[in-house]
Enzyme design. Structure first.
Site, PDB file in Angstrom:
ATOM      1  N   ASP A  75       0.865  -1.071   0.109  1.00 59.68           N
ATOM      2  CA  ASP A  75      -0.039   0.114  -0.077  1.00 59.68           C
ATOM      3  C   ASP A  75       0.895   1.139   0.020  1.00 59.68           C
ATOM      4  O   ASP A  75       2.019   1.254   0.601  1.00 59.68           O
ATOM      5  CB  ASP A  75      -0.902  -0.053   1.118  1.00 59.68           C
ATOM      6  N   GLY A  76       0.342   2.423  -0.389  1.00 60.90           N
ATOM      7  CA  GLY A  76       1.120   3.580  -0.662  1.00 60.90           C
ATOM      8  C   GLY A  76       1.423   4.017  -1.822  1.00 60.90           C
ATOM      9  O   GLY A  76       2.082   5.297  -1.768  1.00 60.90           O
ATOM     10  N   ASN A  77       1.267   3.368  -3.012  1.00 63.57           N
ATOM     11  CA  ASN A  77       1.878   3.944  -4.118  1.00 63.57           C
ATOM     12  C   ASN A  77       1.210   5.172  -4.582  1.00 63.57           C
ATOM     13  O   ASN A  77       2.029   5.899  -5.180  1.00 63.57           O
ATOM     14  CB  ASN A  77       1.311   2.982  -5.458  1.00 63.57           C
TER      15      ASN A  77
ATOM     16  N   HIS B 196       2.336   3.364  -9.396  1.00 63.66           N
ATOM     17  CA  HIS B 196       2.374   1.830  -9.291  1.00 63.66           C
ATOM     18  C   HIS B 196       3.252   1.561 -10.183  1.00 63.66           C
ATOM     19  O   HIS B 196       3.821   0.251  -9.803  1.00 63.66           O
ATOM     20  CB  HIS B 196       0.751   1.644 -10.064  1.00 63.66           C
TER      21      HIS B 196
ATOM     22  N   THR C 140     -10.950  -6.767  -4.999  1.00 65.48           N
ATOM     23  CA  THR C 140     -12.202  -6.507  -5.755  1.00 65.48           C
ATOM     24  C   THR C 140     -12.769  -5.051  -5.598  1.00 65.48           C
ATOM     25  O   THR C 140     -13.742  -4.988  -6.257  1.00 65.48           O
ATOM     26  CB  THR C 140     -13.371  -7.547  -5.125  1.00 65.48           C
TER      27      THR C 140
ATOM     28  N   LEU D 137      10.475 -20.747  -4.879  1.00 61.80           N
ATOM     29  CA  LEU D 137       9.321 -19.940  -4.462  1.00 61.80           C
ATOM     30  C   LEU D 137       7.909 -19.967  -5.109  1.00 61.80           C
ATOM     31  O   LEU D 137       7.953 -19.990  -6.379  1.00 61.80           O
ATOM     32  CB  LEU D 137       9.696 -18.539  -4.196  1.00 61.80           C
TER      33      LEU D 137
ATOM     34  N   ARG E  65       1.788  -4.845   6.203  1.00 62.23           N
ATOM     35  CA  ARG E  65       1.179  -3.845   5.411  1.00 62.23           C
ATOM     36  C   ARG E  65       2.068  -2.556   5.409  1.00 62.23           C
ATOM     37  O   ARG E  65       2.563  -2.010   6.598  1.00 62.23           O
ATOM     38  CB  ARG E  65      -0.210  -3.589   5.891  1.00 62.23           C
TER      39      ARG E  65
ATOM     40  N   SER F 148      -8.410  -4.655   4.961  1.00 64.89           N
ATOM     41  CA  SER F 148      -9.039  -4.472   3.458  1.00 64.89           C
ATOM     42  C   SER F 148      -9.404  -5.662   2.814  1.00 64.89           C
ATOM     43  O   SER F 148      -9.001  -5.768   1.477  1.00 64.89           O
ATOM     44  CB  SER F 148      -8.215  -3.399   2.842  1.00 64.89           C
TER      45      SER F 148
ATOM     46  N   GLU G 288       1.077 -13.440  12.192  1.00 64.82           N
ATOM     47  CA  GLU G 288       1.418 -12.304  12.789  1.00 64.82           C
ATOM     48  C   GLU G 288       1.413 -11.186  11.737  1.00 64.82           C
ATOM     49  O   GLU G 288       1.724 -11.276  10.648  1.00 64.82           O
ATOM     50  CB  GLU G 288       3.233 -12.536  13.212  1.00 64.82           C
TER      51      GLU G 288
HETATM   52  C1  IPE Z   1      -5.772  -2.724  -0.294  1.00 64.19           C
HETATM   53  O1  IPE Z   1      -5.158  -1.368  -0.496  1.00 64.19           O
HETATM   54  C2  IPE Z   1      -5.502  -3.272  -1.599  1.00 64.19           C
HETATM   55  C3  IPE Z   1      -4.231  -3.361  -2.208  1.00 64.19           C
HETATM   56  C4  IPE Z   1      -2.865  -3.313  -1.625  1.00 64.19           C
HETATM   57  C5  IPE Z   1      -4.253  -4.164  -3.610  1.00 64.19           C
HETATM   58  P1  IPE Z   1      -6.408  -0.211  -0.605  1.00 64.19           P
HETATM   59  O2  IPE Z   1      -5.584   1.208  -0.642  1.00 64.19           O
HETATM   60  O3  IPE Z   1      -7.169  -0.692  -1.760  1.00 64.19           O
HETATM   61  O4  IPE Z   1      -7.132  -0.161   0.597  1.00 64.19           O
HETATM   62  P2  IPE Z   1      -8.001   0.619   1.681  1.00 64.19           P
HETATM   63  O5  IPE Z   1      -8.883   1.141   0.557  1.00 64.19           O
HETATM   64  O6  IPE Z   1      -6.993   1.664   2.132  1.00 64.19           O
HETATM   65  O7  IPE Z   1      -8.624   0.045   2.507  1.00 64.19           O
HETATM   66  C1  IPE Z   2      -1.639   0.157  -3.356  1.00 61.80           C
HETATM   67  O1  IPE Z   2      -1.383   1.758  -3.270  1.00 61.80           O
HETATM   68  C2  IPE Z   2      -1.657  -0.282  -4.880  1.00 61.80           C
HETATM   69  C3  IPE Z   2      -3.206  -0.772  -4.869  1.00 61.80           C
HETATM   70  C4  IPE Z   2      -4.211  -0.685  -4.216  1.00 61.80           C
HETATM   71  C5  IPE Z   2      -3.390  -1.100  -6.484  1.00 61.80           C
HETATM   72  P1  IPE Z   2      -2.420   2.593  -3.462  1.00 61.80           P
HETATM   73  O2  IPE Z   2      -2.786   3.018  -4.875  1.00 61.80           O
HETATM   74  O3  IPE Z   2      -3.625   2.320  -2.758  1.00 61.80           O
HETATM   75  O4  IPE Z   2      -1.777   3.823  -2.609  1.00 61.80           O
HETATM   76  P2  IPE Z   2      -2.485   5.071  -1.759  1.00 61.80           P
HETATM   77  O5  IPE Z   2      -3.017   4.238  -0.923  1.00 61.80           O
HETATM   78  O6  IPE Z   2      -3.746   5.741  -2.465  1.00 61.80           O
HETATM   79  O7  IPE Z   2      -1.197   5.766  -1.163  1.00 61.80           O
HETATM   80 MG    MG Z   3      -4.174   2.425  -0.615  1.00 64.34          MG
END
Ligand code: IPE
Ligand code: IPE
Ligand code: MG
Length: 240
Positions: free
Chosen positions: A16-18, A33, A62, A127, A187, A195, A206
């Site tokens: 998460d966080g892209n 991404h 989804t 792997l 995460r 999520s 863990e």
């Molecule tokens: C969870 O991240 C899904 C993926 C990393 C693919 P999200 O960014 O979609 O989740 P929420 O919306 O913050 O819960």
């Molecule tokens: C996670 O990064 C990748 C996917 C959910 C596909 P996000 O696109 O959710 O990045 P933030 O949460 O908006 O920073």
């Molecule tokens: Mg996100």
């Protein structure tokens, strides 16, 4: 120090966080991404080199269809690029790629590349790299229930369902080689929630959370979180 003799058998990562990373750099979300895909590549390589048996990454949920069409098609485009460019290296490293989720509905080019990757790597014995794609845990659980009902009606199974049988009907079950439950779920980006990821399978996992945004996640950060895991005391409800 990381103890290579006590590595988790299965690591699952919510990457998460892209988007926030891209915003900080003044770039588009799709660029974020792209940077995330590069980070993922390094972590697959590191997992394989360390000798981890299963790595699962949450690539697209989804619920992620709610995003703009531009972002969604950008993500699938990058996925095609990743599997095409890196297929040879994955194969050389003896990595077996699997998809968790209903990927029949993703754009045709992405589906074709995924099919090729699964086919090319299916007999590899290193792997197992699971890509959770159009994955949602509630959908996975309902699909298992419906498949069990269908098999019962067809006379392929009978009687009450136990935990082991139920698990075989999940994406992590028979169709993908019966993946053991994740020992460690990571995460990134400071969010502390599942999520809709691996709800059944995470019963005794863990959890390690880090503020690092996914594109900044390096093998060094990864090793430090594996060390954190090794400091945990897993009891599974028993006493020691
Ligand atoms: C969870 O991240 C899904 C993926 C990393 C693919 P999200 O960014 O979609 O989740 P929420 O919306 O913050 O819960
Ligand atoms: C996670 O990064 C990748 C996917 C959910 C596909 P996000 O696109 O959710 O990045 P933030 O949460 O908006 O920073
Ligand atoms: Mg996100």
């Amino acid at each position: 120090m990381l103890d290579k003799g006590r590595l988790p058998r299965h690591v699952a990562i919510i990457m998460d966080g892209n988007g926030r990373w891209a915003k900080k750099q003044g770039l588009s979300r799709v660029k974020g991404h792209n940077a995330g895909m590069e980070a993922m590549k390094e972590i697959v390589r590191a997992s394989s080199d360390l000798g981890i048996q299963y790595l699962t990454v949450y690539a697209f949920s989804t619920e992620n269809w709610k995003r703009s069409q531009e972002e969604v098609s950008g993500i699938f485009g990058l996925l095609v690029k990743f599997v095409k460019l890196d297929l040879r290296e994955l194969d050389e490293k003896n990595v077996r790629v699997k998809v968790l989720g209903d990927y029949s509905v993703i754009p045709a080019a992405a589906k074709k590349s995924m099919d090729e990757t699964l086919e090319t790597t299916k007999d590899n014995t290193g792997l197992q790299f699971n890509i959770a794609l159009n994955y949602g845990s509630r959908a996975e659980i309902l699909r298992a229930v419906n498949r069990i009902q269908a098999d019962s009606l067809a006379g392929k199974r009978q009687g009450p369902v136990d935990e082991a049988e139920f698990a075989r009907y999940l994406y992590t079950g028979d169709e993908n080689g019966n993946v053991p439950d994740p020992d460690l779920i990571i995460r990134t980006s400071g969010e502390e929630r599942l999520s809709n990821f691996l709800l059944w399978q995470a019963a005794y996992s863990e959890f390690v959370f880090t503020d690092v945004l996914w594109p900044d996640f390096t093998p060094e950060v990864y090793e430090s979180l594996l060390e954190e895991y090794q400091r945990r005391d897993r009891r599974f409800g028993g006493r020691k």
